[in-house]
Structure formats: structure tokens, C-alpha cells
Scaffold this motif. Sequence first.
Motif, PDB file in Angstrom:
ATOM      1  N   MET A  90      19.333  13.528  38.674  1.00 13.87           N
ATOM      2  CA  MET A  90      18.379  12.417  38.794  1.00 13.87           C
ATOM      3  C   MET A  90      18.603  11.392  37.681  1.00 13.87           C
ATOM      4  O   MET A  90      18.500  10.188  37.903  1.00 13.87           O
ATOM      5  CB  MET A  90      16.933  12.928  38.728  1.00 13.87           C
ATOM      6  CG  MET A  90      16.506  13.789  39.887  1.00 13.87           C
ATOM      7  SD  MET A  90      16.276  12.828  41.383  1.00 13.87           S
ATOM      8  CE  MET A  90      17.627  13.468  42.351  1.00 13.87           C
TER       9      MET A  90
ATOM     10  N   GLU B  88      11.317  14.439  40.408  1.00 18.22           N
ATOM     11  CA  GLU B  88      11.553  14.524  38.969  1.00 18.22           C
ATOM     12  C   GLU B  88      10.280  14.114  38.263  1.00 18.22           C
ATOM     13  O   GLU B  88       9.528  13.281  38.754  1.00 18.22           O
ATOM     14  CB  GLU B  88      12.702  13.608  38.548  1.00 18.22           C
ATOM     15  CG  GLU B  88      13.008  13.615  37.064  1.00 18.22           C
ATOM     16  CD  GLU B  88      13.414  14.971  36.519  1.00 18.22           C
ATOM     17  OE1 GLU B  88      12.606  15.541  35.772  1.00 18.22           O
ATOM     18  OE2 GLU B  88      14.496  15.459  36.834  1.00 18.22           O
ATOM     19  N   HIS B  89      10.030  14.735  37.134  1.00 17.44           N
ATOM     20  CA  HIS B  89       8.868  14.366  36.322  1.00 17.44           C
ATOM     21  C   HIS B  89       9.389  13.543  35.154  1.00 17.44           C
ATOM     22  O   HIS B  89       9.852  14.082  34.146  1.00 17.44           O
ATOM     23  CB  HIS B  89       8.126  15.607  35.841  1.00 17.44           C
ATOM     24  CG  HIS B  89       6.923  15.273  35.014  1.00 17.44           C
ATOM     25  ND1 HIS B  89       5.797  14.710  35.549  1.00 17.44           N
ATOM     26  CD2 HIS B  89       6.693  15.397  33.694  1.00 17.44           C
ATOM     27  CE1 HIS B  89       4.917  14.499  34.572  1.00 17.44           C
ATOM     28  NE2 HIS B  89       5.443  14.912  33.442  1.00 17.44           N
ATOM     29  N   TRP B  90       9.344  12.220  35.309  1.00 18.80           N
ATOM     30  CA  TRP B  90       9.827  11.308  34.286  1.00 18.80           C
ATOM     31  C   TRP B  90       8.769  11.129  33.207  1.00 18.80           C
ATOM     32  O   TRP B  90       7.580  11.175  33.504  1.00 18.80           O
ATOM     33  CB  TRP B  90      10.148   9.948  34.902  1.00 18.80           C
ATOM     34  CG  TRP B  90      11.184  10.023  35.957  1.00 18.80           C
ATOM     35  CD1 TRP B  90      10.978  10.005  37.304  1.00 18.80           C
ATOM     36  CD2 TRP B  90      12.592  10.145  35.782  1.00 18.80           C
ATOM     37  NE1 TRP B  90      12.173  10.098  37.971  1.00 18.80           N
ATOM     38  CE2 TRP B  90      13.178  10.184  37.055  1.00 18.80           C
ATOM     39  CE3 TRP B  90      13.418  10.222  34.668  1.00 18.80           C
ATOM     40  CZ2 TRP B  90      14.559  10.296  37.242  1.00 18.80           C
ATOM     41  CZ3 TRP B  90      14.787  10.335  34.855  1.00 18.80           C
ATOM     42  CH2 TRP B  90      15.335  10.369  36.125  1.00 18.80           C
TER      43      TRP B  90
ATOM     44  N   GLN C 138      12.904  10.714  43.043  1.00 22.85           N
ATOM     45  CA  GLN C 138      12.126  11.939  43.155  1.00 22.85           C
ATOM     46  C   GLN C 138      13.024  13.051  43.689  1.00 22.85           C
ATOM     47  O   GLN C 138      14.019  12.776  44.321  1.00 22.85           O
ATOM     48  CB  GLN C 138      10.943  11.717  44.104  1.00 22.85           C
ATOM     49  CG  GLN C 138       9.976  10.643  43.672  1.00 22.85           C
ATOM     50  CD  GLN C 138       9.295  10.930  42.358  1.00 22.85           C
ATOM     51  OE1 GLN C 138       8.890  12.052  42.105  1.00 22.85           O
ATOM     52  NE2 GLN C 138       9.165   9.927  41.511  1.00 22.85           N
TER      53      GLN C 138
ATOM     54  N   GLY D 276      14.067  12.839  31.559  1.00 21.59           N
ATOM     55  CA  GLY D 276      13.940  13.666  32.741  1.00 21.59           C
ATOM     56  C   GLY D 276      14.628  14.989  32.492  1.00 21.59           C
ATOM     57  O   GLY D 276      15.432  15.119  31.565  1.00 21.59           O
ATOM     58  N   GLU D 277      14.346  15.977  33.338  1.00 22.53           N
ATOM     59  CA  GLU D 277      14.916  17.315  33.159  1.00 22.53           C
ATOM     60  C   GLU D 277      16.116  17.575  34.061  1.00 22.53           C
ATOM     61  O   GLU D 277      16.831  18.534  33.861  1.00 22.53           O
ATOM     62  CB  GLU D 277      13.846  18.378  33.427  1.00 22.53           C
ATOM     63  CG  GLU D 277      12.724  18.362  32.417  1.00 22.53           C
ATOM     64  CD  GLU D 277      11.650  19.398  32.692  1.00 22.53           C
ATOM     65  OE1 GLU D 277      11.602  19.947  33.816  1.00 22.53           O
ATOM     66  OE2 GLU D 277      10.856  19.656  31.789  1.00 22.53           O
ATOM     67  N   ASN D 278      16.327  16.728  35.066  1.00 23.09           N
ATOM     68  CA  ASN D 278      17.377  16.958  36.048  1.00 23.09           C
ATOM     69  C   ASN D 278      18.531  15.983  35.808  1.00 23.09           C
ATOM     70  O   ASN D 278      18.363  14.776  35.970  1.00 23.09           O
ATOM     71  CB  ASN D 278      16.791  16.784  37.452  1.00 23.09           C
ATOM     72  CG  ASN D 278      17.777  17.093  38.541  1.00 23.09           C
ATOM     73  OD1 ASN D 278      18.940  16.753  38.461  1.00 23.09           O
ATOM     74  ND2 ASN D 278      17.292  17.747  39.589  1.00 23.09           N
TER      75      ASN D 278
ATOM     76  N   LYS E 110      14.084  21.528  29.332  1.00 23.53           N
ATOM     77  CA  LYS E 110      13.034  22.129  30.160  1.00 23.53           C
ATOM     78  C   LYS E 110      12.205  23.077  29.312  1.00 23.53           C
ATOM     79  O   LYS E 110      12.722  23.819  28.482  1.00 23.53           O
ATOM     80  CB  LYS E 110      13.644  22.899  31.331  1.00 23.53           C
ATOM     81  CG  LYS E 110      14.319  22.016  32.331  1.00 23.53           C
ATOM     82  CD  LYS E 110      14.860  22.820  33.475  1.00 23.53           C
ATOM     83  CE  LYS E 110      15.562  21.895  34.456  1.00 23.53           C
ATOM     84  NZ  LYS E 110      16.096  22.622  35.596  1.00 23.53           N
TER      85      LYS E 110
END
Length: 146
Positions: free
Chosen positions: A66, A45-47, A43, A61-63, A100
Amino acid sequence: MSEPTNVFQQARKHVKTGNLSFLTKQVTEWKKLTQLIQPLLPQPEHWQVACYEYGVLTITGENQAMISQLGYLQKQYISQLSQLDELKALQKIHVRLRVKTRPDNKPIQTLKQITPATQDMLRNAASFVSDPKLSQALLRLASNKT
């Protein structure tokens, strides 16, 4: 070791509808898996689960940081996630970068007009610059032409 079962194997019971019902079932299952794994992964993060087939879980994921963390610690996460009934056959995790998205896909606002004072400043700056290309670019900007 037992063969992993394909949860999404299509049954031949239904009349073909362009596989829409099959795809809808897959997406629904992936959304359920997303809700299950989200709190267990790094976290914040929106997986999102993109696919789960033959023991391979593909998530996005967007990061990038992460994603890298999850890639390096894959074995620990596999052992943790495989304790869930839905992911008992989990053998590998593929992690991909997701682009994103902007909320509501609203267009980015651009400045249409430059104030007269700013135009004068740009023209004056263009006269002081010795680089001809930069000078020309400043003059173009001052005239509001792209």
C-alpha cells in the motif's frame, strides 16, 4: 504561488511549559488530519499522519504494498487531498513504513516443556543424522536446554 503557512507555528503568548501544550496541539491536529485522509487513501490500510509541515505531509502505514502504491500515485493523491481546506498547501507526500504492533503488547507464549515422547523422537532423530552440528542441536532441544 503563495508561501505555505505553517499551521503549527508556536505563538509566544503562553508561558513556556516545556512545549507540552504545543506538542499536544500538534498531535491533536495530526489525528484530525488522519481521520480526514483515511477514506481517501488506498484501502485496506490504517494510515496515520506523522507530520504536516511546509506543504509536506508525512504519513505512515503498515503494508509495504500500500505504501508503494501511494508513492507511485502520489500526484493523483496530492491533487485529491489538496482539495481539503486543511491540506490546501499540500505539495508532497512522504510515506513511511510503520512497525506493526501486537494488541495489548502481550508477550508471545513459548513452549516450556517438551513431552517425553517428543524428547525420545528427537534423540532418535539425532542418532540418524550424519551432520554433527544438527545432531547436537537435536539433542540440546530434546534436553530442553537453549
